[in-house]
Scaffold this motif. Sequence first.
Motif, PDB file in Angstrom:
ATOM      1  N   ARG A 149       9.439   5.164   4.433  1.00 56.96           N
ATOM      2  CA  ARG A 149       9.204   6.539   3.988  1.00 56.96           C
ATOM      3  C   ARG A 149      10.135   6.823   2.825  1.00 56.96           C
ATOM      4  O   ARG A 149      11.357   6.921   2.997  1.00 56.96           O
ATOM      5  CB  ARG A 149       9.458   7.504   5.140  1.00 56.96           C
ATOM      6  N   PHE A 169      -9.605   2.650   1.939  1.00 59.15           N
ATOM      7  CA  PHE A 169      -9.557   3.498   3.119  1.00 59.15           C
ATOM      8  C   PHE A 169     -10.345   4.788   2.936  1.00 59.15           C
ATOM      9  O   PHE A 169     -10.408   5.354   1.832  1.00 59.15           O
ATOM     10  CB  PHE A 169      -8.113   3.861   3.458  1.00 59.15           C
ATOM     11  N   GLY A 170     -10.893   5.257   4.035  1.00 61.48           N
ATOM     12  CA  GLY A 170     -11.475   6.578   4.080  1.00 61.48           C
ATOM     13  C   GLY A 170     -10.404   7.616   4.363  1.00 61.48           C
ATOM     14  O   GLY A 170      -9.243   7.271   4.593  1.00 61.48           O
ATOM     15  N   PRO A 171     -10.786   8.896   4.382  1.00 59.38           N
ATOM     16  CA  PRO A 171      -9.816   9.980   4.589  1.00 59.38           C
ATOM     17  C   PRO A 171      -9.382  10.139   6.035  1.00 59.38           C
ATOM     18  O   PRO A 171      -8.417  10.839   6.318  1.00 59.38           O
ATOM     19  CB  PRO A 171     -10.571  11.220   4.108  1.00 59.38           C
ATOM     20  N   TYR A 182       0.844  -1.183   0.000  1.00 61.09           N
ATOM     21  CA  TYR A 182       0.000   0.000   0.000  1.00 61.09           C
ATOM     22  C   TYR A 182       0.888   1.245   0.000  1.00 61.09           C
ATOM     23  O   TYR A 182       2.021   1.217   0.464  1.00 61.09           O
ATOM     24  CB  TYR A 182      -0.899   0.038   1.246  1.00 61.09           C
ATOM     25  N   GLN A 224       0.828   5.453   1.027  1.00 62.63           N
ATOM     26  CA  GLN A 224       0.105   6.464   1.778  1.00 62.63           C
ATOM     27  C   GLN A 224       0.755   7.827   1.614  1.00 62.63           C
ATOM     28  O   GLN A 224       1.931   8.010   1.940  1.00 62.63           O
ATOM     29  CB  GLN A 224       0.020   6.109   3.263  1.00 62.63           C
ATOM     30  N   GLY A 257       3.069   4.242  11.920  1.00 66.59           N
ATOM     31  CA  GLY A 257       2.304   3.345  11.081  1.00 66.59           C
ATOM     32  C   GLY A 257       0.884   3.186  11.593  1.00 66.59           C
ATOM     33  O   GLY A 257       0.467   3.840  12.547  1.00 66.59           O
ATOM     34  N   LEU A 258       0.144   2.314  10.954  1.00 64.14           N
ATOM     35  CA  LEU A 258      -1.250   2.097  11.336  1.00 64.14           C
ATOM     36  C   LEU A 258      -1.341   1.064  12.452  1.00 64.14           C
ATOM     37  O   LEU A 258      -0.727   0.002  12.373  1.00 64.14           O
ATOM     38  CB  LEU A 258      -2.064   1.606  10.140  1.00 64.14           C
ATOM     39  N   TYR A 316       3.831   0.561   2.568  1.00 61.72           N
ATOM     40  CA  TYR A 316       3.632  -0.502   3.549  1.00 61.72           C
ATOM     41  C   TYR A 316       3.598  -1.861   2.860  1.00 61.72           C
ATOM     42  O   TYR A 316       2.903  -2.038   1.846  1.00 61.72           O
ATOM     43  CB  TYR A 316       2.313  -0.322   4.298  1.00 61.72           C
ATOM     44  N   SER A 367      -1.791  12.971   5.034  1.00 58.19           N
ATOM     45  CA  SER A 367      -3.190  13.360   5.269  1.00 58.19           C
ATOM     46  C   SER A 367      -4.187  12.551   4.445  1.00 58.19           C
ATOM     47  O   SER A 367      -5.306  12.999   4.207  1.00 58.19           O
ATOM     48  CB  SER A 367      -3.390  14.861   4.981  1.00 58.19           C
ATOM     49  N   GLN A 368      -3.776  11.388   3.988  1.00 57.95           N
ATOM     50  CA  GLN A 368      -4.690  10.497   3.272  1.00 57.95           C
ATOM     51  C   GLN A 368      -4.587   9.090   3.847  1.00 57.95           C
ATOM     52  O   GLN A 368      -3.597   8.730   4.478  1.00 57.95           O
ATOM     53  CB  GLN A 368      -4.352  10.452   1.775  1.00 57.95           C
ATOM     54  N   GLY A 369      -5.638   8.286   3.593  1.00 62.01           N
ATOM     55  CA  GLY A 369      -5.550   6.886   3.958  1.00 62.01           C
ATOM     56  C   GLY A 369      -4.703   6.132   2.946  1.00 62.01           C
ATOM     57  O   GLY A 369      -4.505   6.584   1.823  1.00 62.01           O
ATOM     58  N   PRO A 370      -4.171   4.967   3.334  1.00 60.88           N
ATOM     59  CA  PRO A 370      -3.384   4.174   2.390  1.00 60.88           C
ATOM     60  C   PRO A 370      -4.231   3.733   1.199  1.00 60.88           C
ATOM     61  O   PRO A 370      -5.452   3.614   1.295  1.00 60.88           O
ATOM     62  CB  PRO A 370      -2.966   2.956   3.222  1.00 60.88           C
ATOM     63  N   PHE A 430      -4.174   0.803  -2.136  1.00 58.79           N
ATOM     64  CA  PHE A 430      -3.588  -0.425  -2.677  1.00 58.79           C
ATOM     65  C   PHE A 430      -2.712  -0.113  -3.894  1.00 58.79           C
ATOM     66  O   PHE A 430      -3.068   0.697  -4.751  1.00 58.79           O
ATOM     67  CB  PHE A 430      -4.729  -1.360  -3.091  1.00 58.79           C
ATOM     68  N   LEU A 462      -8.588   5.905  11.117  1.00 57.81           N
ATOM     69  CA  LEU A 462      -8.868   5.513   9.738  1.00 57.81           C
ATOM     70  C   LEU A 462      -9.800   4.308   9.703  1.00 57.81           C
ATOM     71  O   LEU A 462      -9.677   3.399  10.513  1.00 57.81           O
ATOM     72  CB  LEU A 462      -7.570   5.162   9.015  1.00 57.81           C
ATOM     73  N   GLU A 521      -8.469  -6.585  -0.711  1.00 59.74           N
ATOM     74  CA  GLU A 521      -8.003  -5.216  -0.892  1.00 59.74           C
ATOM     75  C   GLU A 521      -8.822  -4.300  -0.008  1.00 59.74           C
ATOM     76  O   GLU A 521     -10.047  -4.288  -0.065  1.00 59.74           O
ATOM     77  CB  GLU A 521      -8.150  -4.782  -2.351  1.00 59.74           C
ATOM     78  N   PHE A 543      -0.016  -3.509   9.432  1.00 63.68           N
ATOM     79  CA  PHE A 543       0.580  -2.530   8.528  1.00 63.68           C
ATOM     80  C   PHE A 543       2.016  -2.174   8.920  1.00 63.68           C
ATOM     81  O   PHE A 543       2.820  -1.877   8.070  1.00 63.68           O
ATOM     82  CB  PHE A 543      -0.272  -1.270   8.467  1.00 63.68           C
ATOM     83  N   GLY A 544       2.330  -2.159  10.161  1.00 67.65           N
ATOM     84  CA  GLY A 544       3.684  -1.783  10.543  1.00 67.65           C
ATOM     85  C   GLY A 544       3.962  -0.313  10.307  1.00 67.65           C
ATOM     86  O   GLY A 544       3.051   0.480  10.088  1.00 67.65           O
ATOM     87  N   SER A 545       5.223   0.056  10.329  1.00 65.78           N
ATOM     88  CA  SER A 545       5.610   1.468  10.217  1.00 65.78           C
ATOM     89  C   SER A 545       5.908   1.903   8.797  1.00 65.78           C
ATOM     90  O   SER A 545       5.999   3.086   8.515  1.00 65.78           O
ATOM     91  CB  SER A 545       6.834   1.745  11.087  1.00 65.78           C
TER      92      SER A 545
END
Lengths: 111, 117
Positions: free
Chosen positions: A106, B108-110, A36, A38, B42-43, A87, A41-44, A46, B91, B105, A101-103
Motif C-alpha cells: 500500500r 479486470f472488471g470493476p 499491477y 489497484q 489482497g486478491l 502487487y 473500488s477498482q480492479g487491478p 497491469f 472480481l 496480462e 496476487f498476495g496482499s
Amino acid sequence: LAKTTQPISMDSYEGQEVNITCSHNNIATNDYITWYQQFPSQGPRFIIQGYKTKVTNEVASLFIPADRKSSTLSLPRVSLSDTAVYYCLVGSESSASKIIFGSGTRLSIRP
Amino acid sequence: GAGVSQSPSNKVTEKGKDVELRCDPISGHTALYWYRQSLGQGLEFLIYFQGNSAPDKSGLPSDRFSAERTGGSVSTLTIQRTQQEDSAVYLCASSIPGTSGIDNEQFFGPGTRLTVL
C-alpha cells in the motif's frame, strides 16, 4: 506455487522516486515478473512486466537482477494519484492458474 | 473497445439466499479468472477457466461456490446458502495469450460488491 514477498506499506512525497522491492526466491525458469496497480473500488490494472534485466515504459521501470530472485518497481516523480496498492506477481501463461496476487504494497503519497 | 464488465455492481442479500454473479470478458479472451477481495485485503484466487473448462477449481472456498462458463464467453459465479463471511468484492479478469507481447496480462472488471446480512 510461486510466492512473492513485498512490504505491506510505504510512504513517500510528491516528486520523489519510489522503489518497491519484491522477493520471489522460487521463481521458475518460464516465469515472468508482473506488477499491477489497484486504486480503491477498482480492479487491478497491469503496469509492467519483465523477464530479466531492465524494462521501462511510460509509467514505470522494472529492475531484475541476474538471479531473478527479486525485482524492483521504480516509479519516477510520484504524484498524489500514484497512491494505490501495488502487487508483484510471478508466473506464466503455462501456469496461469497458479499466479498469486498476495496482499500487495500500500503506497501512500503525501503532498 | 469494451472492457470486462460485471453485474450487478452491488448485491445485498440475506444469509441463506443464493446469489449469481455475472462476468462478461473481453471478446476473444480465452482465459477467465474469478477472485475474491475482502476489505483491505489482497486478491484471493477462486477459479480459472480456459475456454469453457475449469482446469483449476482449487480456490473455491467450499462446495457452496460454483462457476460455469458457456460459449467460451460469459461466466457466472454462484454462491448457494450465502453466509456473512462471503461478503466481499468479487472480481473477474480475462486474458488472451500473447496480448501485445505481454505474457498473460489480465484485464479486470470493476467487481461486484456482495453484502450478506
